[in-house]
Design a protein around this motif. Structure first.
Motif: not given
Length: 129
Positions: A38-44, A104-107, A120-129
């Protein structure tokens, strides 16, 4: 909340490093094996994706080729059952129709959980600066 044991931190660091290797190599199937079902991917600037199938489809439609990902300031915190990882990244990539390298730079923020004795990886979210 009691801190993560050192062996858990090392295991999570290894998962993070393998993810980066798989992402650069375009090995999306191997990357998905690191994830919860049930991985969640939260792209910007896009709606979140939930589940391996949805994330796999999204990754397969990528229009970029990643050349390198450099990670700095990685921090891992949590407990025996749940952990979170934060880091800064610099990604060198190119578009399929234009091979000129760009950066691309971000966190990013990851949430991991223990599932059947394995992180296991459950959620990945990232931002671009």
């Amino acid at each position: 909340m009691k801190g993560l044991p050192e062996d858990a931190v090392r295991e999570i660091e290894q998962i993070h490093s393998r993810w980066i290797e798989f992402e650069v190599a375009g090995k999306n199937q191997d990357l998905m094996a690191l994830c919860a079902y049930d991985i969640e991917l939260w792209p910007p600037d896009a709606q979140p994706l939930i589940g391996r199938a949805a994330v796999s489809v999204w990754m397969a439609r990528a229009t970029t080729r990643i050349h390198r990902i450099e990670i700095t300031d990685r921090r891992i915190r949590g407990s025996n059952e749940i952990a979170y990882l934060t880091a800064n990244y610099k990604t060198t990539f190119s578009f399929r129709e234009d091979s000129a390298p760009r950066q691309s730079l971000g966190s990013h923020l990851w949430i991991l959980r223990k599932q059947s004795g394995t992180w296991v990886v459950s959620l990945v979210s990232w931002s671009s600066w």
